[in-house]
Enzyme design. Structure first.
Site, mmCIF file in Angstrom:
data_model
loop_
_atom_site.group_PDB
_atom_site.id
_atom_site.type_symbol
_atom_site.label_atom_id
_atom_site.label_comp_id
_atom_site.label_asym_id
_atom_site.label_seq_id
_atom_site.Cartn_x
_atom_site.Cartn_y
_atom_site.Cartn_z
ATOM 1 N N HIS A 27 -0.450 4.185 -0.192
ATOM 2 C CA HIS A 27 -1.260 5.068 0.659
ATOM 3 C C HIS A 27 -1.278 6.519 0.169
ATOM 4 O O HIS A 27 -1.507 7.444 0.953
ATOM 5 C CB HIS A 27 -0.763 5.025 2.105
ATOM 6 C CG HIS A 27 -1.858 4.741 3.094
ATOM 7 N ND1 HIS A 27 -2.970 5.534 3.228
ATOM 8 C CD2 HIS A 27 -2.023 3.753 3.995
ATOM 9 C CE1 HIS A 27 -3.756 5.056 4.162
ATOM 10 N NE2 HIS A 27 -3.225 3.959 4.641
ATOM 11 N N HIS A 79 -12.094 -2.065 -0.153
ATOM 12 C CA HIS A 79 -11.411 -1.534 1.023
ATOM 13 C C HIS A 79 -12.321 -1.736 2.230
ATOM 14 O O HIS A 79 -13.501 -1.421 2.179
ATOM 15 C CB HIS A 79 -11.152 -0.054 0.775
ATOM 16 C CG HIS A 79 -10.505 0.683 1.893
ATOM 17 N ND1 HIS A 79 -11.212 1.535 2.723
ATOM 18 C CD2 HIS A 79 -9.217 0.742 2.303
ATOM 19 C CE1 HIS A 79 -10.390 2.074 3.603
ATOM 20 N NE2 HIS A 79 -9.166 1.613 3.371
ATOM 21 N N GLU A 99 -1.060 -0.589 -4.165
ATOM 22 C CA GLU A 99 -2.300 0.123 -3.861
ATOM 23 C C GLU A 99 -2.097 1.630 -3.733
ATOM 24 O O GLU A 99 -1.144 2.086 -3.109
ATOM 25 C CB GLU A 99 -2.887 -0.429 -2.560
ATOM 26 C CG GLU A 99 -4.173 0.248 -2.132
ATOM 27 C CD GLU A 99 -4.808 -0.421 -0.930
ATOM 28 O OE1 GLU A 99 -5.468 0.299 -0.151
ATOM 29 O OE2 GLU A 99 -4.650 -1.647 -0.754
ATOM 30 N N GLU A 139 -10.192 3.420 -2.703
ATOM 31 C CA GLU A 139 -10.799 3.604 -1.388
ATOM 32 C C GLU A 139 -11.273 5.033 -1.173
ATOM 33 O O GLU A 139 -12.124 5.281 -0.309
ATOM 34 C CB GLU A 139 -9.834 3.200 -0.283
ATOM 35 C CG GLU A 139 -8.635 4.115 -0.110
ATOM 36 C CD GLU A 139 -7.659 3.594 0.929
ATOM 37 O OE1 GLU A 139 -7.576 4.193 2.009
ATOM 38 O OE2 GLU A 139 -6.989 2.583 0.641
ATOM 39 N N ASP A 170 0.832 -1.196 0.000
ATOM 40 C CA ASP A 170 0.000 0.000 0.000
ATOM 41 C C ASP A 170 0.873 1.255 0.000
ATOM 42 O O ASP A 170 1.557 1.544 0.979
ATOM 43 C CB ASP A 170 -0.906 -0.021 1.232
ATOM 44 C CG ASP A 170 -2.002 1.033 1.175
ATOM 45 O OD1 ASP A 170 -1.973 1.881 0.266
ATOM 46 O OD2 ASP A 170 -2.895 0.994 2.045
#
Length: 382
Positions: free
Chosen positions: A186, A285, A210, A236, A184
């Site tokens: 992020h 998510h 991700e 997400e 991730d």
């Protein structure tokens, strides 16, 4: 007519917002409208949207969704979409209980009997990564997700790049060739840094990379897709089909809508159908509570292009309560050999401990997103 009579919200630890909808014939449906760090604001939005639902037929789910999302001049965004999501989940729960069937039956019936799940692991150092992944494997998981890093410099240093590679290498060492690790980003990486690090991770064959860029920069994600052979995922912080369309066209491999943010079951089913047109898999998510997880699974059992499900049992955010603490029966959401078996009870398939929820709401919570700064004092992307 199954008329909506009462709508309540509950702000419960560790950071969740539950929605309870009751009908005149005594059916109770539950939803989760959690918007991490903004749930109090969403609570107000749910109260306002309730004005559109009280006294109406609970079974007109699509009509209610249309009115809630399009019935005012100002619409969209995470707050409203999360409020709609919680109410939408609750209405599907009511419908399932009314007809005596799990939601996935109302969505067309099951296309699978179990869903693979993954868990989050932390660890800033390779040794910590090894320990936490070993614990996840011992719990039965066959896939994990890890942060690529903490806050990153806008143009990452060699040490920062090497740190990402070393952590992912440690994960692969523990997992071997038959388990998966998703990485991730992020949204903490600039496009330039993401393009530098992605090829360095290819020897470790991540499951997917991700959210390599923040959602405001979704128009750039195609640049990373073209820079690596590793599947790229995002979603997400995208809240409807219109926001997913550009990233699908850019070539992502995995779409990750959140059923508590992206308009609930009704909209995520449509996002899944759109993703299927682009040969993209769905992996929602869900670092949230039991209701959100159950809603995800109901969609997953009826959705052909469903890859895997995130779940947050044991995640570091869960201080004060765990995912299964608000369930009367924990069995439906437990996983065996990395899978959750198909839920068979009516509605969302779980039974909420209403007494525990009401007690927890009296304590409430005030969870907020952390903030970070770079060494020069400038703000760092979360």
């Amino acid at each position: 007519m199954t008329t909506i009579e009462r709508i309540e919200t509950f702000l419960v630890a560790p950071r969740w917002l539950f929605v309870r909808v009751e009908t005149t014939d005594g059916i109770v449906g539950w939803g989760e409208a959690t918007c991490e760090g903004r749930s109090e604001t969403v609570r107000t939005a749910v109260e306002q949207l309730s004005e559109l639902l009280i006294g109406r037929d609970a079974l007109r789910i699509e009509d209610h969704w249309q009115v809630m999302t399009k019935g005012s001049f100002y619409r969209g965004g995470p707050i409203l979409a999360s409020a709609v999501a919680g109410l939408d989940q609750a209405l599907w729960d009511i419908a399932g209980k009314h007809y005596g069937a799990p939601v996935h039956q109302l969505l067309g019936g099951p296309v699978r009997d179990r869903i693979r799940v993954y868990g989050w692991v932390g660890g800033d150092e390779p040794s910590e990564v090894r320990d936490q992944i070993s614990a996840a494997v011992e719990s039965g998981l066959t896939a994990v997700k890890m942060n690529a890093s903490g806050p990153m410099s806008p143009m990452a240093s060699v040490a920062e790049l090497d740190g990402v590679v070393q952590r992912v290498a440690a994960a692969r060492e523990v997992l071997g060739d038959h388990r998966d690790v998703a990485v991730d980003f992020h949204g903490r990486f600039s496009l330039a840094t993401a393009r530098r690090v992605a090829p360095l991770l290819e020897p470790y064959r991540p499951f997917f990379l991700e959210e390599p860029v923040v959602p405001e920069n979704s128009h750039l994600i195609g640049e990373l897709v073209r820079a690596t052979t590793t599947p790229v995922s995002t979603g997400e912080r995208l809240y409807n089909r219109q926001e997913f369309l550009p990233v699908l066209q850019a070539g992502i491999a995995v779409a990750q809508p959140d059923l508590s943010h992206a308009g609930g079951i009704t909209e995520v089913r449509k996002i899944a159908a759109l993703a299927e047109v682009y040969d993209v898999q769905l992996a929602p998510h869900c670092p949230l509570g039991p209701i959100a997880l159950a809603a995800c699974l109901q969609v997953g059992f009826a959705t052909p292009n469903y890859l895997i499900q995130e779940q947050s049992i044991g995640i570091h955010y869960n201080l004060g309560a765990e995912v299964l603490d608000y369930c009367l029966d924990k069995e439906p959401l437990t996983f065996v050999d990395g899978y959750v078996e198909r839920l068979t009870a009516p509605g969302l398939g779980i039974e909420i401990d209403e007494t525990a929820v009401r007690v927890a709401d009296k304590r409430g919570h005030a969870w907020r997103s952390p903030t970070w700064r770079h060494r020069d004092g400038s703000y760092a992307e979360w």
